[in-house]
Design a protein around this motif. Structure first.
Motif, PDB file in Angstrom:
ATOM      1  N   UNK A  58       0.820  -1.209   0.000  1.00  0.00           N
ATOM      2  CA  UNK A  58       0.000   0.000   0.000  1.00  0.00           C
ATOM      3  C   UNK A  58       0.850   1.253   0.000  1.00  0.00           C
ATOM      4  N   UNK A  59       1.885   1.271   0.840  1.00  0.00           N
ATOM      5  CA  UNK A  59       2.801   2.418   0.842  1.00  0.00           C
ATOM      6  C   UNK A  59       3.515   2.528  -0.497  1.00  0.00           C
ATOM      7  N   UNK A  60       3.876   1.372  -1.066  1.00  0.00           N
ATOM      8  CA  UNK A  60       4.577   1.383  -2.351  1.00  0.00           C
ATOM      9  C   UNK A  60       3.733   1.975  -3.462  1.00  0.00           C
ATOM     10  N   UNK A  61       2.464   1.603  -3.513  1.00  0.00           N
ATOM     11  CA  UNK A  61       1.577   2.156  -4.539  1.00  0.00           C
ATOM     12  C   UNK A  61       1.428   3.666  -4.335  1.00  0.00           C
ATOM     13  N   UNK A  62       1.273   4.081  -3.089  1.00  0.00           N
ATOM     14  CA  UNK A  62       1.159   5.509  -2.801  1.00  0.00           C
ATOM     15  C   UNK A  62       2.433   6.251  -3.214  1.00  0.00           C
ATOM     16  N   UNK A  63       3.591   5.663  -2.921  1.00  0.00           N
ATOM     17  CA  UNK A  63       4.874   6.272  -3.272  1.00  0.00           C
ATOM     18  C   UNK A  63       5.052   6.343  -4.783  1.00  0.00           C
ATOM     19  N   UNK A  64       4.663   5.271  -5.486  1.00  0.00           N
ATOM     20  CA  UNK A  64       4.771   5.261  -6.945  1.00  0.00           C
ATOM     21  C   UNK A  64       3.891   6.354  -7.555  1.00  0.00           C
ATOM     22  N   UNK A  65       2.706   6.541  -7.014  1.00  0.00           N
ATOM     23  CA  UNK A  65       1.813   7.588  -7.516  1.00  0.00           C
ATOM     24  C   UNK A  65       2.442   8.966  -7.313  1.00  0.00           C
ATOM     25  N   UNK A  66       3.019   9.177  -6.139  1.00  0.00           N
ATOM     26  CA  UNK A  66       3.649  10.475  -5.882  1.00  0.00           C
ATOM     27  C   UNK A  66       4.849  10.696  -6.799  1.00  0.00           C
ATOM     28  N   UNK A  67       5.627   9.641  -7.036  1.00  0.00           N
ATOM     29  CA  UNK A  67       6.770   9.774  -7.936  1.00  0.00           C
ATOM     30  C   UNK A  67       6.332  10.172  -9.331  1.00  0.00           C
ATOM     31  N   UNK A  68       5.270   9.543  -9.814  1.00  0.00           N
ATOM     32  CA  UNK A  68       4.812   9.801 -11.179  1.00  0.00           C
ATOM     33  C   UNK A  68       4.146  11.157 -11.322  1.00  0.00           C
ATOM     34  N   UNK A  69       3.809  11.824 -10.212  1.00  0.00           N
ATOM     35  CA  UNK A  69       3.128  13.114 -10.275  1.00  0.00           C
ATOM     36  C   UNK A  69       3.902  14.161  -9.464  1.00  0.00           C
ATOM     37  N   UNK A  80       5.984  17.386  -8.452  1.00  0.00           N
ATOM     38  CA  UNK A  80       5.986  18.777  -8.893  1.00  0.00           C
ATOM     39  C   UNK A  80       7.422  19.223  -9.142  1.00  0.00           C
ATOM     40  N   UNK A  81       7.680  19.793 -10.335  1.00  0.00           N
ATOM     41  CA  UNK A  81       9.016  20.223 -10.699  1.00  0.00           C
ATOM     42  C   UNK A  81       9.331  21.641 -10.238  1.00  0.00           C
ATOM     43  N   UNK A  82       8.336  22.347  -9.754  1.00  0.00           N
ATOM     44  CA  UNK A  82       8.542  23.734  -9.369  1.00  0.00           C
ATOM     45  C   UNK A  82       8.191  24.716 -10.466  1.00  0.00           C
ATOM     46  N   UNK A  83       7.993  24.207 -11.703  1.00  0.00           N
ATOM     47  CA  UNK A  83       7.600  25.051 -12.835  1.00  0.00           C
ATOM     48  C   UNK A  83       7.135  24.151 -13.963  1.00  0.00           C
ATOM     49  N   UNK A  84       6.662  24.747 -15.068  1.00  0.00           N
ATOM     50  CA  UNK A  84       6.171  24.021 -16.249  1.00  0.00           C
ATOM     51  C   UNK A  84       5.047  23.053 -15.901  1.00  0.00           C
ATOM     52  N   UNK A  85       4.216  23.419 -14.956  1.00  0.00           N
ATOM     53  CA  UNK A  85       3.144  22.515 -14.548  1.00  0.00           C
ATOM     54  C   UNK A  85       1.769  22.977 -15.007  1.00  0.00           C
ATOM     55  N   UNK A  86       1.685  24.139 -15.627  1.00  0.00           N
ATOM     56  CA  UNK A  86       0.368  24.671 -15.968  1.00  0.00           C
ATOM     57  C   UNK A  86       0.151  24.791 -17.455  1.00  0.00           C
ATOM     58  N   UNK A  87      -0.019  26.028 -17.927  1.00  0.00           N
ATOM     59  CA  UNK A  87      -0.375  26.300 -19.312  1.00  0.00           C
ATOM     60  C   UNK A  87       0.736  25.855 -20.266  1.00  0.00           C
ATOM     61  N   UNK A  88       0.342  25.435 -21.468  1.00  0.00           N
ATOM     62  CA  UNK A  88       1.321  24.994 -22.469  1.00  0.00           C
ATOM     63  C   UNK A  88       2.145  26.185 -22.959  1.00  0.00           C
ATOM     64  N   UNK A  89       3.452  25.961 -23.047  1.00  0.00           N
ATOM     65  CA  UNK A  89       4.386  26.980 -23.504  1.00  0.00           C
ATOM     66  C   UNK A  89       5.145  26.462 -24.719  1.00  0.00           C
ATOM     67  N   UNK A 145       9.232  28.227  -4.894  1.00  0.00           N
ATOM     68  CA  UNK A 145       9.237  26.791  -4.612  1.00  0.00           C
ATOM     69  C   UNK A 145      10.552  26.190  -5.100  1.00  0.00           C
ATOM     70  N   UNK A 146      11.044  25.142  -4.450  1.00  0.00           N
ATOM     71  CA  UNK A 146      12.295  24.503  -4.887  1.00  0.00           C
ATOM     72  C   UNK A 146      12.191  24.025  -6.331  1.00  0.00           C
ATOM     73  N   UNK A 147      13.262  24.186  -7.083  1.00  0.00           N
ATOM     74  CA  UNK A 147      13.314  23.809  -8.494  1.00  0.00           C
ATOM     75  C   UNK A 147      14.007  22.463  -8.643  1.00  0.00           C
ATOM     76  N   UNK A 148      13.314  21.506  -9.258  1.00  0.00           N
ATOM     77  CA  UNK A 148      13.925  20.209  -9.557  1.00  0.00           C
ATOM     78  C   UNK A 148      14.521  20.288 -10.962  1.00  0.00           C
ATOM     79  N   UNK A 149      15.642  20.995 -11.070  1.00  0.00           N
ATOM     80  CA  UNK A 149      16.226  21.250 -12.376  1.00  0.00           C
ATOM     81  C   UNK A 149      16.739  19.976 -13.034  1.00  0.00           C
TER      82      UNK A 149
END
Length: 813
Positions: A425-436, A438-447, A603-607
């Motif tokens: 259960x923790x693994x599935x939750x962790x996998x979901x968080x990994x796949x989603x 937040x990079x700190x930017x480029x998360x909204x409108x298409x550029x 917010x922290x940037x995951x460059x």
């Protein structure tokens, strides 16, 4: 199930070994390699300065070697003959300290760069055989020849004349993950002239215990002058696997270790299930064995039959395991390729290929299957021996003690299944968080992301082009006007973008590194420049304070990320308006100090992309800090997204600007932010998929084992239930007794699992780097699914037994 569990475990093991290997391709296998760092109050600093490297080299035993490498990819450096008749692009590795003693190369023609030559920045160069063949036709002909070295990026180190003193003949291509990308490429080594602190290699003899390594490092540290140790530093640390990107590799290693633990837990539970099933099946067949002996069968004949059946099962399991292991090998190789250039370049994924071989795959499989066969034969043999010593009369029911043994086995199975279900259960939750993530930017409108790169060929012919180019502020204004001619309503932004390398001052608006300090607190950070439009266009998150002023940028103001703010001031909001000072060239005394005021916190940037740690960053306004910033390539952000039909017009307009104002830069392509994020997410999605598959497989193993064991246990007591029903027990009482008894055992196992949950959550966090709530929703959902499965498994046989006629049930037995 055993074959699948084995394949999953070997798959995770090989990936982990590839990441955590303590050797470097092409370097001596008689040495072990560590990443050396300095323990600071707020963490480990992996950027070790040159003075510390030199001082350690003098104080450590001769068998130890400390070295630093600063490398550049082939598109930035080249070697040419003095007359210009031949030229070759090569990956340039700048070295410091006892580099070549550290890697202990055996196949070198001539000599290598000495520590003294490295300190003196001598005009010497060591090349590999590929480089020598291209320029001179042979390795022997290259010795003592002169070459012109060109280094891109406006470095003061090039162009200059150097002399070839040695040729490396083997497969060694450097201490970075070169082996997969530059194995057949020209590579060269020169002394490192830049006084930067960099990740450092510690090399020791392979047979030296780590305790002795620790002792020698402590002695060397205590003998260093206080000015070299630095204020607030507590000692040296050394970690494996070695990497010039220790944070990223450590993160991935932890994840793969967690995968291996989950796969190993599933394999262990599968083995426990097999042994328990064998034991309960043997108990169930006691009456059959007794009938066979009454008809003349001998114990030896029964044992041979068990052995033949076990060998047949082992043969089938071995064939299936072999097929699954081959599939695991293919999947692993494709997964590594699919991870993309970024993850491969900045970590040690190339080492994986060295451990994905047949011995690592087949030897564990064969050994495990043989062990399973021996256990099965042993269980049946012990029970047959016990039956032989008992009365020769036919036994029609299992003894009460053996039913109690079956109940204990079932209770243990429930506990193991509950623990594995919680982990899954923790693994599935962790996998979901990994796949989603937040990079700190480029998360909204298409550029639209307009990619640019350093034009090395132009710079090689015009070495003064960098100094003669217009300022970055003028260049940015010209680019805005050119893009407005293609899309009048476009908002253009300049600044760092996730997924663009920033390590070699080669783009992404990166302008070096330094140490930000406030009071007694300090943190090593990366410096970037950005326009005021960078935050809104790039969908960056301003957590507190204000953005840069569009019309009056102040070079003494800066944005810092939330991690930096918490380190220096304790919280995000406390940082706004506060003063920090920046020290360039972190590891030297007397460096200039720049005072800055924090205008805002982002917010922290995951460059490096998802799955990698955020990059500690501070950002200066582009126009305000123009005297210190030169645009060296990177991604320009444009919003809204420009239609694909106008891409060529956009590239042509931008090219005209570069040709006029900065010809050492050229456009390299156009892509949407969606494509960029998808490409960045691919490695993380692969890791998340692997993790989710392993976690789901663990839960499947738990449920399957429960189904098999529970059905066997219910079958063992079927005759007793039939007799009770014949004596007057009501169907409802029969049904309730079976279901409630089973659920009580399952609840006992779940309670035991909950007792271990805090410790298990701590271990999970240590391995994955992700905090989980031991009594959070994932835990309760996993246990609810498990209990529901137990109820369904117990319900149907209990319902049938309660509705069946007693005579019919006794007849079946």
């Amino acid at each position: 199930m055993l074959s699948v569990a084995l394949a999953a475990t070997v798959f995770c093991y090989t990936l982990l070994q590839g990441m955590a290997g303590d050797h470097i391709r092409g370097a001596s296998s008689q040495r072990r390699y560590f990443t050396l760092g300095v323990q600071m109050t707020n963490g480990v600093n992996d950027a070790v300065g040159p003075e510390l490297v030199d001082q350690l080299g003098q104080r450590l035993p001769h068998s130890f070697a400390v070295a630093t490498s600063f490398d550049g990819p082939p598109e930035f450096s080249s070697l040419a003959l003095p007359d210009g008749s031949k030229r070759v692009d090569m990956a340039l590795d700048m070295v410091r300290g006892r580099y070549f003693q550290a890697v202990d190369l055996r196949h070198v023609l001539g000599r290598v760069i000495s520590p003294a030559a490295a300190r003196a920045n001598a005009p010497v160069i060591v090349i590999n055989r590929r480089c020598a063949d291209v320029l001179f036709g042979s390795a022997q002909a290259a010795l003592n020849r002169a070459l012109i070295l060109h280094i891109g990026g406006g470095s003061s180190a090039g162009p200059r004349q150097v002399r070839v003193i040695g040729v490396i003949m083997g497969s060694f291509t450097g201490i970075r993950a070169y082996d997969e990308h530059f194995r057949h490429q020209p590579v060269a080594w020169v002394p490192l002239p830049f006084p930067f602190g960099l990740p450092t290699l510690l090399s020791v003899p392979a047979n030296l215990p780590q305790a002795e390594v620790r002792h020698e490092l402590d002695l060397a540290w205590s003998g260093l002058p206080a000015s070299v140790r630095g204020v607030g530093n507590h000692g040296l640390v050394f970690t494996q696997p070695f990497s010039t990107e220790p944070g990223a590799v450590a993160t991935t290693t932890h994840k793969l270790g967690l995968y291996l633990d989950l796969a190993g837990a599933a394999l262990l539970l599968t083995l426990a299930n097999l042994m328990a099933v064998n034991f309960l099946e043997a108990l169930r067949r006691r009456s059959v064995h007794a009938i066979e002996r009454t008809l003349g069968a001998t114990r030896a004949w029964q044992l041979r039959r068990v052995l033949y059946r076990s060998l047949l099962g082992a043969l089938v399991t071995l064939v299936v395991s072999g097929a699954l292991l081959v599939a695991a090998l293919v999947v692993a190789q494709r997964a590594i390729i699919a991870m993309g250039w970024f993850s491969l370049m900045e970590s040690s994924w190339g080492r994986v290929g060295g451990v994905l071989d047949w011995p690592h795959l087949l030897i564990p499989a064969v050994a495990l299957i043989v062990a399973v066969v021996l256990i099965e034969v042993l269980v049946h043999g012990v029970l047959l021996t016990r039956e032989q010593r008992a009365s020769s009369s036919m036994q029609v029911s299992s003894p009460r003690g053996e039913q109690q043994v079956g109940g204990v086995i079932l209770a243990l199975e429930f506990t193991l299944a509950a623990l594995l279900a919680v982990l899954a259960g923790w693994g599935v939750q962790y996998a979901w968080r990994m796949a989603h993530e937040n990079l700190g930017m480029l998360q909204g409108q298409r550029l639209t992301l307009l990619s640019t790169k350093f034009n090395k060929s132009y710079y090689s012919m015009h070495p003064d082009a960098f100094a003669e180019a217009v300022s970055s502020a003028v260049l940015a204004a010209a680019l805005r006007r050119a893009i407005a001619g293609i899309e009048p309503h476009a908002d253009v932004a300049f600044g760092p973008v996730v997924g663009v390398q920033f390590h070699h001052d080669d783009g992404n608006f990166h302008n070096g590194s330094g140490k930000l300090e406030a009071g007694q607190a300090g943190i090593i950070t990366q410096k970037f420049v950005a326009s005021a439009s960078w935050l809104p266009v790039g969908e960056g998150h301003l957590l507190a304070g204000r953005n840069f002023s569009r019309h009056h940028p102040d070079p003494h103001e800066a944005l810092i990320d939330a991690d930096v703010a918490r380190t220096l001031f304790g919280s995000v909001r406390a940082a706004v308006g506060r003063q920090v000072h920046l020290k360039f060239q972190v590891n030297f005394q007397g460096e200039p100090t720049v005072f800055l005021r924090v205008r805002g916190v982002i917010a922290p940037l995951r460059l490096d992309g998802p799955g990698h740690a955020p990059v500690a960053s501070w950002i200066q306004p582009l126009q305000g800090g123009d005297t210190a910033a030169r645009f060296m390539g990177g991604d320009i952000l444009v919003r809204p997204e420009i239609p694909v039909a106008r891409d060529q017009a956009l590239l042509a307009a931008v090219q005209r600007v570069f040709a006029k104002d900065a010809p050492y830069i050229e456009p390299s392509g156009v892509r949407s932010s969606t494509q960029a994020v998808s490409r960045l997410d691919r490695p993380q999605r692969i890791l998340a998929t692997v993790f989710g598959a392993v976690a789901g497989f663990g839960l499947l193993i738990a449920l399957t084992g429960l189904v098999v064991l529970l059905r066997l246990f219910l079958a063992m007591r079927k005759r007793v239930d039939a007799i009770r029903q014949a004596l007057g027990a009501s169907p409802r009482r029969q049904y309730t007794g079976v279901v409630v008894g089973t659920l009580i055992l399952a609840l006992a196992g779940a309670l035991l699992a909950l007792l271990f949950s805090p410790w298990l959550a701590q271990q999970f966090a240590l391995l994955s780097g992700a905090q989980v709530a031991p009594f959070g929703p994932a835990t309760w959902i996993a246990l609810t699914v498990l209990l529901l499965a137990v109820f369904l498994v117990a319900h149907f046989p209990a319902h049938r037994a309660a509705r069946a006629e007693p005579a019919e049930s006794l007849h079946e037995l």
